[in-house]
Design an enzyme around this catalytic site. Structure first.
Site, PDB file in Angstrom:
ATOM      1  N   ARG A  14       0.836  -1.199   0.000  1.00  0.00           N
ATOM      2  CA  ARG A  14       0.000   0.000   0.000  1.00  0.00           C
ATOM      3  C   ARG A  14       0.875   1.255   0.000  1.00  0.00           C
ATOM      4  O   ARG A  14       0.946   1.974  -0.981  1.00  0.00           O
ATOM      5  CB  ARG A  14      -0.937  -0.022   1.240  1.00  0.00           C
ATOM      6  CG  ARG A  14      -2.093   0.969   1.165  1.00  0.00           C
ATOM      7  CD  ARG A  14      -1.730   2.381   1.552  1.00  0.00           C
ATOM      8  NE  ARG A  14      -1.185   2.465   2.917  1.00  0.00           N
ATOM      9  CZ  ARG A  14      -0.636   3.554   3.414  1.00  0.00           C
ATOM     10  NH1 ARG A  14      -0.559   4.652   2.685  1.00  0.00           N
ATOM     11  NH2 ARG A  14      -0.141   3.576   4.639  1.00  0.00           N
ATOM     12  N   ASP A  15       1.602   1.475   1.083  1.00  0.00           N
ATOM     13  CA  ASP A  15       2.372   2.716   1.228  1.00  0.00           C
ATOM     14  C   ASP A  15       3.476   2.799   0.181  1.00  0.00           C
ATOM     15  O   ASP A  15       3.717   3.868  -0.394  1.00  0.00           O
ATOM     16  CB  ASP A  15       2.993   2.767   2.640  1.00  0.00           C
ATOM     17  CG  ASP A  15       3.200   4.188   3.113  1.00  0.00           C
ATOM     18  OD1 ASP A  15       3.268   5.088   2.273  1.00  0.00           O
ATOM     19  OD2 ASP A  15       3.312   4.402   4.335  1.00  0.00           O
ATOM     20  N   HIS A 211       3.693   3.680  12.895  1.00  0.00           N
ATOM     21  CA  HIS A 211       3.943   3.685  11.448  1.00  0.00           C
ATOM     22  C   HIS A 211       5.052   4.706  11.214  1.00  0.00           C
ATOM     23  O   HIS A 211       4.824   5.908  11.334  1.00  0.00           O
ATOM     24  CB  HIS A 211       2.646   4.064  10.724  1.00  0.00           C
ATOM     25  CG  HIS A 211       2.782   4.166   9.240  1.00  0.00           C
ATOM     26  ND1 HIS A 211       2.415   3.148   8.399  1.00  0.00           N
ATOM     27  CD2 HIS A 211       3.241   5.171   8.443  1.00  0.00           C
ATOM     28  CE1 HIS A 211       2.633   3.513   7.140  1.00  0.00           C
ATOM     29  NE2 HIS A 211       3.134   4.737   7.141  1.00  0.00           N
ATOM     30  N   HIS A 213       8.439   6.395   9.176  1.00  0.00           N
ATOM     31  CA  HIS A 213       9.181   6.627   7.941  1.00  0.00           C
ATOM     32  C   HIS A 213      10.622   6.973   8.279  1.00  0.00           C
ATOM     33  O   HIS A 213      10.919   7.490   9.347  1.00  0.00           O
ATOM     34  CB  HIS A 213       8.531   7.756   7.123  1.00  0.00           C
ATOM     35  CG  HIS A 213       7.329   7.301   6.343  1.00  0.00           C
ATOM     36  ND1 HIS A 213       7.319   7.185   4.981  1.00  0.00           N
ATOM     37  CD2 HIS A 213       6.098   6.901   6.753  1.00  0.00           C
ATOM     38  CE1 HIS A 213       6.132   6.748   4.573  1.00  0.00           C
ATOM     39  NE2 HIS A 213       5.367   6.569   5.636  1.00  0.00           N
ATOM     40  N   CYS A 244      11.791   8.594  -2.110  1.00  0.00           N
ATOM     41  CA  CYS A 244      11.538   9.790  -2.903  1.00  0.00           C
ATOM     42  C   CYS A 244      12.724  10.047  -3.830  1.00  0.00           C
ATOM     43  O   CYS A 244      13.867   9.980  -3.406  1.00  0.00           O
ATOM     44  CB  CYS A 244      11.336  10.969  -1.946  1.00  0.00           C
ATOM     45  SG  CYS A 244      11.374  12.564  -2.744  1.00  0.00           S
ATOM     46  N   ASN A 253       9.155   3.885   4.101  1.00  0.00           N
ATOM     47  CA  ASN A 253       8.948   3.351   5.444  1.00  0.00           C
ATOM     48  C   ASN A 253      10.250   2.735   5.942  1.00  0.00           C
ATOM     49  O   ASN A 253      11.176   2.528   5.170  1.00  0.00           O
ATOM     50  CB  ASN A 253       7.880   2.248   5.416  1.00  0.00           C
ATOM     51  CG  ASN A 253       6.514   2.791   5.144  1.00  0.00           C
ATOM     52  OD1 ASN A 253       6.043   2.762   4.021  1.00  0.00           O
ATOM     53  ND2 ASN A 253       5.872   3.325   6.165  1.00  0.00           N
TER      54      ASN A 253
HETATM   55 ZN    ZN Z   1       3.317   6.021   5.499  1.00  0.00          ZN
END
Ligand code: ZN
Length: 315
Positions: A14-15, A211, A213, A244, A253
Site C-alpha cells: 500500500r504505502d 507507522h 518513515h 523519494c 517506510n
Molecule cells: Zn506512510
C-alpha cells in the site's frame, strides 16, 4: 501458530506502491503477498481503496484484497480514506481498515479536503457501518493519525492536538488508534512522549501501532523507542519501498528486513524467516524494475548476522 513478541505489519503493497513511479501488475502483487506469507508475515496492508483516477496503482484493490483473504491466519489490512472506500473495503472482505486523519489541520485539508472535525464525523459513520454488519464479519477499524510528529505544511504538531484527536477517534468508535510519523520528523524522545501521552488518554487497549518513515534516518531508533514504551505492532515496508527521487533512500517506510533483523537479534520473536523475507525482494525487482531497493541486511546477507561461529570468532 507460534507465539510472537512483535507484530511486524508489512505496508509496502500500500504505502510503497502508491509512491512508486510505475504501477506494479496485479500478478506481482499476488506473488509478493504469497511470498510474504511464506516468509511468516502475519499482517499485510495490501492496498488502498481510493478512486483509480487518483491512484492508478490501486485500481485492483478489491481483487488483491480477495486474494490475500485466501491465506488462512493472515490479517488483511487495507487503507480507506473515506466512507465510500471503507464500504468497498468491507465488501471486499478486509479484516482491518485504517482510516487516515491528519493530526495537522493544514495537512488534513490538503490531503482529504476537509477539517479534522469533519474527518472524525466521517470515521464515526464508518464505525456505524461496521456495527451494521454481523459480528463475525466486522473488520477492525483503526483511526490512523498521520503527521503526528510534524507536518511539511504547518511544521510542528502540538502533542495536545494528537491526544485530543485520539480521544475523539475513540469516541467516534474506532477499535484502535495508530500513530504515524508520515514525514519522518520524530526522534526517539518524542516517540516515547507522544505514545505515553496518548496511552494515558485512551488506554492500552485502544492504542495501536507505530507507522514510521525513515526520512531522516531515525526510523530504527524510533522503532526501538516505541518498543521501549510497550508498542508491539510496527509497520514497515519491504526494501523500504516508497523512496523519494529527491532524497534517495530517505523517504520510504522503515525497511522490513532491517527491522526484523534488529528485533530477532534482540531476542524478540517476529515469526519471520529473514532469508525468505529477503527473497521477497526478487518479486519487487521483477515487478518494478525501475524502483530502487533499500536496506542494509539484504546487502550484507542474513547469514552473517546470526549468532554464528563466524561472528563470535570475529568479535
Ligand atoms: Zn506512510
Amino acid at each position: 501458530m507460534s507465539q510472537i513478541d512483535v507484530l511486524v505489519s508489512e505496508v509496502g503493497p500500500r504505502d510503497g506502491l502508491q509512491m512508486a513511479s510505475a504501477v506494479m501488475p496485479t500478478e506481482f502483487k499476488k506473488r509478493w503477498i504469497a511470498a510474504a506469507v511464506e516468509a511468516g508475515l502475519r499482517e499485510i496492508e495490501v492496498c488502498s481503496f481510493v478512486p483509480p483516477k487518483i491512484v492508478p496503482a490501486m485500481a485492483d484493490a478489491a481483487e488483491v484484497t480477495a486474494y490475500a483473504c485466501s491465506f488462512p491466519g493472515l490479517t488483511v489490512a487495507v487503507l480507506a480514506p473515506n466512507l465510500r472506500g471503507a464500504e468497498n473495503a468491507m465488501k471486499a472482505g478486509a479484516h482491518k481498515i485504517t482510516v487516515p486523519i491528519s493530526a495537522s489541520e493544514a495537512h488534513n485539508k490538503a490531503n482529504v479536503n476537509r477539517t479534522r472535525e469533519e474527518s472524525v464525523a466521517d470515521i464515526a459513520r464508518i464505525c456505524e457501518l461496521r456495527d451494521s454488519l454481523p459480528k463475525a464479519e466486522r473488520p477492525v477499524i483503526e483511526g490512523g493519525l498521520s503527521t503526528v510528529w510534524g507536518c511539511t505544511i504547518s511544521g510542528l504538531v502540538p502533542q495536545d492536538d494528537v491526544v485530543r484527536l485520539s480521544a475523539a477517534l475513540v469516541e467516534a468508535g474506532v477499535d484502535e488508534v495508530g500513530l504515524a510519523d508520515t514525514t519522518g520528523m520524530a526522534d526517539p524522545a518524542s516517540i516515547k512522549s507522544v505514545f505515553k501521552a496518548v496511552r494515558a488518554e485512551i488506554g492500552e487497549e485502544k492504542l495501536g501501532g507505530a507507522h514510521l518513515h525513515n526520512t531522516r534516518g531515525l526510523g530504527l531508533a524510533n522503532a526501538l523507542a516505541a518498543l521501549e514504551v510497550g508498542i508491539t505492532t510496527l509497520d514497515s515496508s519491504l526494501a523500504g519501498l516508497g523512496g523519494c527521487p529527491f532524497a534517495p533512500g530517505a523517504s520510504g517506510n522503515i525497511v522490513t528486513e532491517d527491522l526484523v533483523y534488529m528485533l530477532e537479534e534482540m531476542g524478540l520473536k517476529t515469526g519471520i524467516d529473514l532469508k525468505k523475507l529477503i527473497a521477497c525482494r526478487e518479486v519487487l525487482r521483477e515487478g518494478l524494475p525501475e524502483e530502487p531497493l533499500y536496506g542494509f541486511i539484504a546487502e550484507v546477507g542474513p547469514e552473517k548476522g546470526g549468532k554464528s561461529v563466524e561472528k563470535i570468532a570475529a568479535a
